[in-house]
Design a protein around this motif. Structure first.
Motif, PDB file in Angstrom:
ATOM      1  N   LEU A 211       0.816  -1.209   0.000  1.00 15.54           N
ATOM      2  CA  LEU A 211       0.000   0.000   0.000  1.00 15.54           C
ATOM      3  C   LEU A 211       0.852   1.263   0.000  1.00 15.54           C
ATOM      4  CD1 LEU A 211      -2.976  -0.704   2.425  1.00 15.54           C
ATOM      5  CD2 LEU A 211      -3.042  -0.463  -0.049  1.00 15.54           C
ATOM      6  N   SER A 212       0.452   2.189  -0.840  1.00 18.19           N
ATOM      7  CA  SER A 212       1.127   3.474  -0.894  1.00 18.19           C
ATOM      8  C   SER A 212       0.767   4.302   0.335  1.00 18.19           C
ATOM      9  CB  SER A 212       0.708   4.228  -2.162  1.00 18.19           C
ATOM     10  OG  SER A 212       1.181   5.553  -2.123  1.00 18.19           O
ATOM     11  N   THR A 213       1.767   4.961   0.878  1.00 14.20           N
ATOM     12  CA  THR A 213       1.523   5.894   1.990  1.00 14.20           C
ATOM     13  C   THR A 213       1.506   7.337   1.494  1.00 14.20           C
ATOM     14  OG1 THR A 213       3.903   5.987   2.474  1.00 14.20           O
ATOM     15  CG2 THR A 213       2.594   4.340   3.671  1.00 14.20           C
ATOM     16  N   ALA A 214       1.564   7.495   0.163  1.00 10.61           N
ATOM     17  CA  ALA A 214       1.606   8.849  -0.403  1.00 10.61           C
ATOM     18  C   ALA A 214       0.283   9.566  -0.163  1.00 10.61           C
ATOM     19  CB  ALA A 214       1.900   8.786  -1.895  1.00 10.61           C
ATOM     20  N   PRO A 215       0.325  10.807   0.285  1.00 13.46           N
ATOM     21  CA  PRO A 215      -0.909  11.575   0.470  1.00 13.46           C
ATOM     22  C   PRO A 215      -1.501  11.984  -0.865  1.00 13.46           C
ATOM     23  CG  PRO A 215       0.994  12.952   0.914  1.00 13.46           C
ATOM     24  CD  PRO A 215       1.523  11.562   0.672  1.00 13.46           C
ATOM     25  N   LEU A 216      -2.795  12.236  -0.870  1.00 13.65           N
ATOM     26  CA  LEU A 216      -3.501  12.630  -2.089  1.00 13.65           C
ATOM     27  C   LEU A 216      -3.223  14.088  -2.414  1.00 13.65           C
ATOM     28  CD1 LEU A 216      -5.671  12.019  -4.279  1.00 13.65           C
ATOM     29  CD2 LEU A 216      -7.375  12.832  -2.630  1.00 13.65           C
ATOM     30  N   LEU A 217      -2.790  14.325  -3.654  1.00 12.55           N
ATOM     31  CA  LEU A 217      -2.617  15.694  -4.129  1.00 12.55           C
ATOM     32  C   LEU A 217      -3.820  16.093  -4.969  1.00 12.55           C
ATOM     33  CD1 LEU A 217       1.128  15.872  -5.258  1.00 12.55           C
ATOM     34  CD2 LEU A 217       0.070  17.087  -3.352  1.00 12.55           C
ATOM     35  N   LEU A 218      -4.350  17.272  -4.695  1.00 10.54           N
ATOM     36  CA  LEU A 218      -5.466  17.782  -5.471  1.00 10.54           C
ATOM     37  C   LEU A 218      -4.950  18.527  -6.693  1.00 10.54           C
ATOM     38  CD1 LEU A 218      -7.783  19.149  -2.634  1.00 10.54           C
ATOM     39  CD2 LEU A 218      -7.757  16.867  -3.677  1.00 10.54           C
ATOM     40  N   ILE A 257      -2.265  31.537   6.051  1.00  8.31           N
ATOM     41  CA  ILE A 257      -2.079  30.195   5.502  1.00  8.31           C
ATOM     42  C   ILE A 257      -1.871  29.182   6.627  1.00  8.31           C
ATOM     43  CG2 ILE A 257      -0.647  28.739   4.012  1.00  8.31           C
ATOM     44  CD1 ILE A 257      -2.355  30.873   2.562  1.00  8.31           C
ATOM     45  N   THR A 258      -2.676  28.141   6.608  1.00 11.89           N
ATOM     46  CA  THR A 258      -2.550  27.035   7.560  1.00 11.89           C
ATOM     47  C   THR A 258      -2.625  25.716   6.802  1.00 11.89           C
ATOM     48  OG1 THR A 258      -4.955  26.992   7.920  1.00 11.89           O
ATOM     49  CG2 THR A 258      -3.631  28.331   9.446  1.00 11.89           C
ATOM     50  N   TYR A 259      -2.184  24.669   7.473  1.00 11.29           N
ATOM     51  CA  TYR A 259      -2.291  23.326   6.880  1.00 11.29           C
ATOM     52  C   TYR A 259      -3.408  22.585   7.598  1.00 11.29           C
ATOM     53  CZ  TYR A 259      -1.149  18.665   5.189  1.00 11.29           C
ATOM     54  OH  TYR A 259      -1.215  17.428   4.612  1.00 11.29           O
ATOM     55  N   ASP A 260      -4.559  22.501   6.944  1.00 11.48           N
ATOM     56  CA  ASP A 260      -5.751  21.865   7.511  1.00 11.48           C
ATOM     57  C   ASP A 260      -6.507  21.190   6.367  1.00 11.48           C
ATOM     58  OD1 ASP A 260      -8.076  21.097   8.741  1.00 11.48           O
ATOM     59  OD2 ASP A 260      -8.460  23.025   9.713  1.00 11.48           O
ATOM     60  N   PRO A 261      -6.115  19.974   5.997  1.00 14.25           N
ATOM     61  CA  PRO A 261      -6.694  19.319   4.815  1.00 14.25           C
ATOM     62  C   PRO A 261      -8.202  19.165   4.842  1.00 14.25           C
ATOM     63  CG  PRO A 261      -4.718  18.154   5.526  1.00 14.25           C
ATOM     64  CD  PRO A 261      -5.028  19.154   6.600  1.00 14.25           C
ATOM     65  N   GLN A 262      -8.782  19.017   6.015  1.00 16.73           N
ATOM     66  CA  GLN A 262     -10.237  18.846   6.087  1.00 16.73           C
ATOM     67  C   GLN A 262     -10.965  20.158   5.846  1.00 16.73           C
ATOM     68  OE1 GLN A 262     -11.811  15.885   6.346  1.00 16.73           O
ATOM     69  NE2 GLN A 262      -9.761  14.983   6.225  1.00 16.73           N
ATOM     70  N   ALA A 263     -10.536  21.211   6.503  1.00 17.24           N
ATOM     71  CA  ALA A 263     -11.238  22.492   6.415  1.00 17.24           C
ATOM     72  C   ALA A 263     -10.792  23.333   5.219  1.00 17.24           C
ATOM     73  CB  ALA A 263     -11.025  23.289   7.712  1.00 17.24           C
ATOM     74  N   ARG A 264      -9.543  23.156   4.789  1.00 18.08           N
ATOM     75  CA  ARG A 264      -9.004  23.992   3.704  1.00 18.08           C
ATOM     76  C   ARG A 264      -8.275  23.101   2.684  1.00 18.08           C
ATOM     77  NH1 ARG A 264      -5.735  28.975   6.057  1.00 18.08           N
ATOM     78  NH2 ARG A 264      -6.425  29.897   4.073  1.00 18.08           N
ATOM     79  N   PRO A 265      -9.016  22.287   1.947  1.00 15.89           N
ATOM     80  CA  PRO A 265      -8.375  21.303   1.059  1.00 15.89           C
ATOM     81  C   PRO A 265      -7.503  21.911  -0.029  1.00 15.89           C
ATOM     82  CG  PRO A 265     -10.747  21.434   0.646  1.00 15.89           C
ATOM     83  CD  PRO A 265     -10.487  22.180   1.912  1.00 15.89           C
ATOM     84  N   GLY A 266      -7.963  22.986  -0.681  1.00 20.34           N
ATOM     85  CA  GLY A 266      -7.193  23.575  -1.769  1.00 20.34           C
ATOM     86  C   GLY A 266      -5.883  24.165  -1.279  1.00 20.34           C
ATOM     87  N   VAL A 267      -5.962  24.980  -0.249  1.00 20.27           N
ATOM     88  CA  VAL A 267      -4.768  25.587   0.331  1.00 20.27           C
ATOM     89  C   VAL A 267      -3.822  24.506   0.859  1.00 20.27           C
ATOM     90  CG1 VAL A 267      -3.944  26.932   2.320  1.00 20.27           C
ATOM     91  CG2 VAL A 267      -5.790  27.818   0.886  1.00 20.27           C
ATOM     92  N   SER A 268      -4.378  23.528   1.559  1.00 18.53           N
ATOM     93  CA  SER A 268      -3.543  22.495   2.187  1.00 18.53           C
ATOM     94  C   SER A 268      -2.843  21.625   1.154  1.00 18.53           C
ATOM     95  CB  SER A 268      -4.396  21.635   3.122  1.00 18.53           C
ATOM     96  OG  SER A 268      -4.915  22.413   4.187  1.00 18.53           O
ATOM     97  N   SER A 269      -3.504  21.371   0.028  1.00 18.14           N
ATOM     98  CA  SER A 269      -2.860  20.574  -1.010  1.00 18.14           C
ATOM     99  C   SER A 269      -1.665  21.313  -1.599  1.00 18.14           C
ATOM    100  CB  SER A 269      -3.855  20.227  -2.117  1.00 18.14           C
ATOM    101  OG  SER A 269      -3.273  19.356  -3.059  1.00 18.14           O
TER     102      SER A 269
END
Length: 356
Positions: A211-218, A257-269
């Motif tokens: 299994l890949s552990t790579a995070p999803l990039l948008l 700018i914050t890193y919050d993939p759930q609340a800010r998917p575009g910015v976080s990606s």
């Protein structure tokens, strides 16, 4: 999805994650005993999602000492489209990207579907081992059918999982790097191997998912990065093209700018993309940009991507200037894969009692 189905799926994924962790330990101890199969369909330029999702892992396994096979799945281009357009161009581009990023033809076998007839001959006996119902309920096939651009679904679409089983089993791959969405395909491959062995005698291993552990990039539009969505950043893009694509990427109205993939998917990606290229923690990258806003974020991402890919892009240009070498790499890989496939097909014929 029913509660029972969701529970079973979660259990399958948990088991695959545990097994992947075990496999990583085994790879670290003795990488040379593993044969790996991975591949791509040549349907368009490879992009950053491919690179961080699969390509880096292939090269990692190659460099560790595993025996790696990389399939250019040109026949499978036809699974969800009526014609295979620009096939030569996309095949060459796929190979150029791999070479530029570090694929070593002396350690990794890269080959075309269409150049290995013995591989494709395995599909017929394998089809006899699965039912129509099993093919129809494969979740990946159902999703592909739902998003198909064809007026009618071809028979190849239904048989795609069995063709994929032939891709894996022709070389008796022990490991197949996949994302969780590909686990049903690999489970069908294991089923095919098991049923063949039970019916005709032991020939095939039952391959494991790594299994890949790579995070999803948008993509630049905030959806999953994809060749078909026109939202990707190609590996072969120029520095200026990369900057233009990133400037058009989706963000949000909040300046800090914050890193919050759930609340800010575009910015976080975007933050994640910069962090991957810089080999840093995304929270640290976001904190450093702080109140700089979307403009500063996009400048940071652009510089990070262009800096990270500059050496590979330079090597790609060198390889592109020597098309005879690129063709020779693919020809040698095709010959190697064809030899492996012929040996496997001979074993299959012997086990089934058929004559050549």
């Amino acid at each position: 999805m029913s509660i029972a189905t969701a529970t079973a799926t979660a259990s399958t994924h948990a088991a695959a994650e545990r097994r992947s962790a075990e496999l990583e330990r085994e790879i670290a101890e003795n990488p040379g005993r593993f044969r790996v199969l991975s591949g791509d369909r040549p349907t368009g330029p490879l992009h950053l999602g491919h690179y961080f999702g699969t390509l880096r892992n292939r090269l990692r396994l190659q460099d560790l000492g595993a025996e790696v096979f990389v399939l250019i799945a040109d026949y499978q281009v036809l699974t969800d489209r009526d014609t295979a357009e620009r096939l030569d161009e996309y095949t060459e581009g796929l190979l150029l990207d791999h070479l530029a990023l570090g694929l070593d033809p002396d350690r990794t076998t890269v080959f075309n579907h269409s150049a290995v007839p013995a591989l494709n001959q395995l599909v017929l006996p394998f089809l006899s081992l699965v039912s129509v119902a099993e093919l129809s309920r494969n979740p990946t096939v159902k999703d592909e059918i739902a998003h198909s651009r064809q007026a009618a679904v071809s028979g190849l679409m239904y048989t795609y999982p069995v063709h994929q089983a032939a891709d894996i089993l022709f070389c008796k791959a022990a490991l197949v790097p996949v994302g969780q969405d590909q686990l049903p395909h690999l489970e069908l491959t294991r089923t095919v191997a098991r049923r063949f062995n039970e019916r005709y005698g032991k020939v095939f291993p039952e391959p494991d998912a790594l299994l890949s552990t790579a995070p999803l990039l948008l993509g630049t539009d905030g959806a999953k990065m994809s060749k078909s969505r026109a939202n990707a950043i190609p590996l072969a893009a120029t520095a200026d093209e990369t900057a233009r694509l990133i400037r058009g990427a989706t963000t949000d109205a909040e300046r800090h700018i914050t890193y919050d993939p759930q609340a800010r998917p575009g910015v976080s990606s975007l933050v994640l993309l910069a962090a991957l290229c810089l080999d840093r923690d995304p929270h640290d990258v976001a904190a450093e940009i702080g109140d700089g806003g979307a403009a500063a974020l996009k400048r940071t991402v652009t510089d990070a991507v262009n800096g990270h890919l500059a050496p590979a892009r330079a090597r790609r240009a060198e390889y592109a200037a020597d098309p005879a070498y690129v063709r020779a790499v693919l020809r040698a890989g095709n010959e190697r894969a064809a030899q492996v496939a012929e040996r496997t097909l001979e074993e299959v014929r012997a086990a089934m009692g058929t004559f050549r």
